[in-house]
Design an enzyme around this catalytic site. Structure first.
Site, PDB file in Angstrom:
ATOM      1  N   ARG A 174       0.837  -1.209   0.000  1.00 34.83           N
ATOM      2  CA  ARG A 174       0.000   0.000   0.000  1.00 34.83           C
ATOM      3  C   ARG A 174       0.873   1.261   0.000  1.00 34.83           C
ATOM      4  O   ARG A 174       0.565   2.256   0.657  1.00 34.83           O
ATOM      5  CB  ARG A 174      -0.921   0.050   1.231  1.00 34.83           C
ATOM      6  CG  ARG A 174      -1.958  -1.045   1.294  1.00 34.83           C
ATOM      7  CD  ARG A 174      -2.973  -0.904   0.165  1.00 34.83           C
ATOM      8  NE  ARG A 174      -4.095  -1.818   0.356  1.00 34.83           N
ATOM      9  CZ  ARG A 174      -4.079  -3.108   0.080  1.00 34.83           C
ATOM     10  NH1 ARG A 174      -2.976  -3.659  -0.446  1.00 34.83           N
ATOM     11  NH2 ARG A 174      -5.135  -3.857   0.275  1.00 34.83           N
ATOM     12  N   SER A 254     -10.477  -0.635   3.692  1.00 37.26           N
ATOM     13  CA  SER A 254      -9.713  -0.842   4.932  1.00 37.26           C
ATOM     14  C   SER A 254      -9.276   0.501   5.484  1.00 37.26           C
ATOM     15  O   SER A 254      -8.682   1.303   4.761  1.00 37.26           O
ATOM     16  CB  SER A 254      -8.459  -1.672   4.657  1.00 37.26           C
ATOM     17  OG  SER A 254      -8.807  -2.940   4.174  1.00 37.26           O
ATOM     18  N   GLU A 350      -4.862   3.965   6.659  1.00 42.48           N
ATOM     19  CA  GLU A 350      -4.550   3.791   5.234  1.00 42.48           C
ATOM     20  C   GLU A 350      -4.929   5.019   4.401  1.00 42.48           C
ATOM     21  O   GLU A 350      -4.185   5.393   3.495  1.00 42.48           O
ATOM     22  CB  GLU A 350      -5.268   2.540   4.708  1.00 42.48           C
ATOM     23  CG  GLU A 350      -4.731   2.063   3.392  1.00 42.48           C
ATOM     24  CD  GLU A 350      -5.519   0.897   2.819  1.00 42.48           C
ATOM     25  OE1 GLU A 350      -6.532   1.139   2.150  1.00 42.48           O
ATOM     26  OE2 GLU A 350      -5.106  -0.254   3.024  1.00 42.48           O
TER      27      GLU A 350
HETATM   28  N1  EPU Z   1     -10.607 -10.856  10.355  1.00 44.13           N
HETATM   29  C1  EPU Z   1     -11.232 -10.966  11.568  1.00 44.13           C
HETATM   30  N2  EPU Z   1     -12.178 -10.044  11.894  1.00 44.13           N
HETATM   31  C2  EPU Z   1     -12.527  -9.044  11.065  1.00 44.13           C
HETATM   32  C3  EPU Z   1     -11.893  -8.923   9.825  1.00 44.13           C
HETATM   33  C4  EPU Z   1     -10.918  -9.839   9.484  1.00 44.13           C
HETATM   34  O1  EPU Z   1     -10.939 -11.864  12.350  1.00 44.13           O
HETATM   35  O2  EPU Z   1     -13.420  -8.281  11.442  1.00 44.13           O
HETATM   36  C5  EPU Z   1      -9.628 -11.877   9.941  1.00 44.13           C
HETATM   37  C6  EPU Z   1     -10.197 -12.744   8.828  1.00 44.13           C
HETATM   38  O3  EPU Z   1     -10.932 -13.815   9.333  1.00 44.13           O
HETATM   39  C7  EPU Z   1      -8.951 -13.207   8.111  1.00 44.13           C
HETATM   40  C8  EPU Z   1      -7.998 -12.039   8.292  1.00 44.13           C
HETATM   41  O4  EPU Z   1      -8.496 -11.253   9.380  1.00 44.13           O
HETATM   42  O5  EPU Z   1      -8.395 -14.330   8.737  1.00 44.13           O
HETATM   43  C9  EPU Z   1      -7.869 -11.180   7.043  1.00 44.13           C
HETATM   44  O6  EPU Z   1      -9.137 -10.661   6.678  1.00 44.13           O
HETATM   45  P1  EPU Z   1      -9.527 -10.378   5.142  1.00 44.13           P
HETATM   46  O7  EPU Z   1      -9.263 -11.577   4.306  1.00 44.13           O
HETATM   47  O8  EPU Z   1     -10.891  -9.814   5.109  1.00 44.13           O
HETATM   48  O9  EPU Z   1      -8.466  -9.312   4.645  1.00 44.13           O
HETATM   49  P2  EPU Z   1      -7.792  -8.050   5.385  1.00 44.13           P
HETATM   50  O10 EPU Z   1      -6.399  -8.399   5.723  1.00 44.13           O
HETATM   51  O11 EPU Z   1      -8.664  -7.579   6.480  1.00 44.13           O
HETATM   52  C10 EPU Z   1      -6.775  -7.050   3.216  1.00 44.13           C
HETATM   53  C11 EPU Z   1      -6.750  -5.742   2.517  1.00 44.13           C
HETATM   54  C12 EPU Z   1      -8.042  -5.526   1.742  1.00 44.13           C
HETATM   55  C13 EPU Z   1      -8.175  -6.650   0.740  1.00 44.13           C
HETATM   56  C14 EPU Z   1      -8.193  -7.989   1.494  1.00 44.13           C
HETATM   57  C15 EPU Z   1      -8.187  -9.167   0.564  1.00 44.13           C
HETATM   58  C16 EPU Z   1      -5.333  -4.267   3.804  1.00 44.13           C
HETATM   59  C17 EPU Z   1      -5.264  -3.125   4.749  1.00 44.13           C
HETATM   60  N3  EPU Z   1      -6.564  -4.673   3.466  1.00 44.13           N
HETATM   61  O12 EPU Z   1      -7.809  -6.991   4.206  1.00 44.13           O
HETATM   62  O13 EPU Z   1      -7.903  -4.312   1.031  1.00 44.13           O
HETATM   63  O14 EPU Z   1      -9.379  -6.536   0.005  1.00 44.13           O
HETATM   64  O15 EPU Z   1      -6.980  -8.099   2.303  1.00 44.13           O
HETATM   65  O16 EPU Z   1      -6.945  -9.270  -0.065  1.00 44.13           O
HETATM   66  O17 EPU Z   1      -4.288  -4.774   3.379  1.00 44.13           O
HETATM   67  C18 EPU Z   1      -8.269  -1.973   1.208  1.00 44.13           C
HETATM   68  O18 EPU Z   1      -7.044  -1.834   1.235  1.00 44.13           O
HETATM   69  O19 EPU Z   1      -9.051  -0.978   1.249  1.00 44.13           O
HETATM   70  C19 EPU Z   1      -8.850  -3.317   1.170  1.00 44.13           C
HETATM   71  C20 EPU Z   1     -10.159  -3.547   1.276  1.00 44.13           C
END
Ligand code: EPU
Length: 354
Positions: A174, A254, A350
């Protein structure tokens, strides 16, 4: 620096523009001056009108990664440069260019319809093509920087057009040179167009658990290799399930970066919290899921004032209606404080704050 009025101004510059409809968090704010930029000639005119330092510029794309903390006493340049085309092809790849103002998702769907796969994992990300390299948007195992070839930017200080190749962009998680401190690129370079390199030897990227699950539902035996279109559809379905549609529930995706910590901190956290989702980094550090930390800190689905952390994805800050920039900052700080106290981890926002 001459501020508020940046006087005089060219005739395509509006005064006292309302930005409420121009940011996906739907925060209320005005810009002293505002210009919708449809051509490079307009940028050249602006560079002639203003000497370096004359006027504060803010470059606006889709407004999907922006927190407006109040009125802006400068000139907002809303980049609406359009166009998309195949600009080259060799044995290895298609080279596809789009104007910075093109909608990112529409551009991705268009490349797929043309038969040029490679961007499917980035379907449905809000924002514009020009914003994609700035924060190196990423999702489901792919970052825009991996498909990036080059971009053209207009330098408001010199009035010249500059090309940035992949190395010059210094992509990170990012992150790019356009965000990095010390490069003084903020408000100086306006991205005009971006060219992507879409490899002909395409490989599906289906390693991300949510996507693999979604694909398996449509092909339970995993017999067929998914097409790029099928991956795009899986990504769209997962995003629609987990992430709020900014048109209905204002948000910026995010709100925090997933924190990357040193190996010793990672060991300490993982022995205390074995369930904490973690992703080893090439440099030995560890990235943790901020959404999990926020949920465990008690903020999932919880509101403070007119804002809250989304009930299906705790990493997304949503405007419940009528929020101000101050509401956003108050919730951000409360979440940061509770995650810091519980886990000793610092969450960094972010979006860009204006
Ligand atoms: N999780 C929780 N609780 C929550 C949310 C997430 O326990 O409320 C856990 C999920 O179960 C999972 C892990 O956290 O094990 C990761 O969650 P998720 O797959 O939803 O992805 P993320 O790491 O929260 C990142 C990016 C997103 C992108 C997704 C998919 C960042 C800051 N965010 O989210 O990007 O869509 O991975 O690749 O890196 C963005 O940058 O605006 C964005 C939406």
């Amino acid at each position: 620096m001459r501020s508020a009025s940046c006087w005089p101004w060219p005739d395509f510059v509006e005064r006292e523009a309302n930005l409420s409809q121009r940011n996906t968090l739907a925060l209320r704010a005005h810009a002293a001056l505002y210009a919708r930029v449809l051509s490079v000639e307009q940028l050249a005119t602006l560079a002639e009108f203003y000497a370096p330092g004359d006027c504060r510029f803010f470059i606006l794309g889709g407004g999907s990664n922006l927190v407006l903390t109040g009125d802006f006493d400068g000139l907002v340049l809303h980049i609406a440069l359009s166009g998309r085309a195949l600009v080259g092809e060799d044995d290895e790849a298609w080279y596809v260019r789009a104007g910075a103002g093109e909608n990112w998702h529409d551009f991705v769907q268009w490349t797929l319809a043309q038969g040029w796969p490679g961007l499917e994992n980035l379907s449905l990300i809000p924002g514009t093509v020009g914003a994609a390299p700035i924060q190196n948007i990423g999702a489901y195992g792919l970052e825009a920087g991996e498909r990036f070839h080059a971009l053209t930017a207009f330098d408001l200080q010199t009035g010249e057009t500059v090309r940035f190749d992949r190395a010059a962009c210094r992509f990170g998680y990012r992150d790019s040179v356009f965000k990095q401190e010390g490069w003084h690129l903020d408000g100086r370079f306006v991205i005009i167009d971006v060219t992507f390199r879409l490899p002909k030897r395409w490989q599906p990227l289906t390693g991300y658990a949510d996507i693999a699950r979604e694909l398996a539902e449509h092909d339970p035996h995993g017999s067929a290799r998914p097409t790029a279109r099928q991956i795009a559809d899986a990504v769209i379905a997962v995003r629609q399930r987990k992430l709020p549609d900014p048109a209905r529930i204002p948000n910026t995706g995010s709100f925090f970066h997933n924190p990357v910590v040193e190996a010793d901190t990672a060991r300490r956290l993982l022995s205390a919290y074995p369930a904490l989702p973690h992703y080893p980094q090439p440099d030995g550090r560890m990235k943790f899921a901020a959404g999990w930390l926020i949920e465990q800190a008690g903020w999932k689905g919880r509101d403070l004032g007119a804002v809250g952390m989304f009930e299906k994805q705790a990493l997304v800050l949503v405007n419940r209606g009528g929020a101000t920039g101050a509401d956003v900052i108050a919730l951000m700080q409360a979440v940061q404080r509770d995650v810091r106290e519980k886990f000793g981890v610092e969450l960094m926002p972010e979006p860009v704050f204006l």
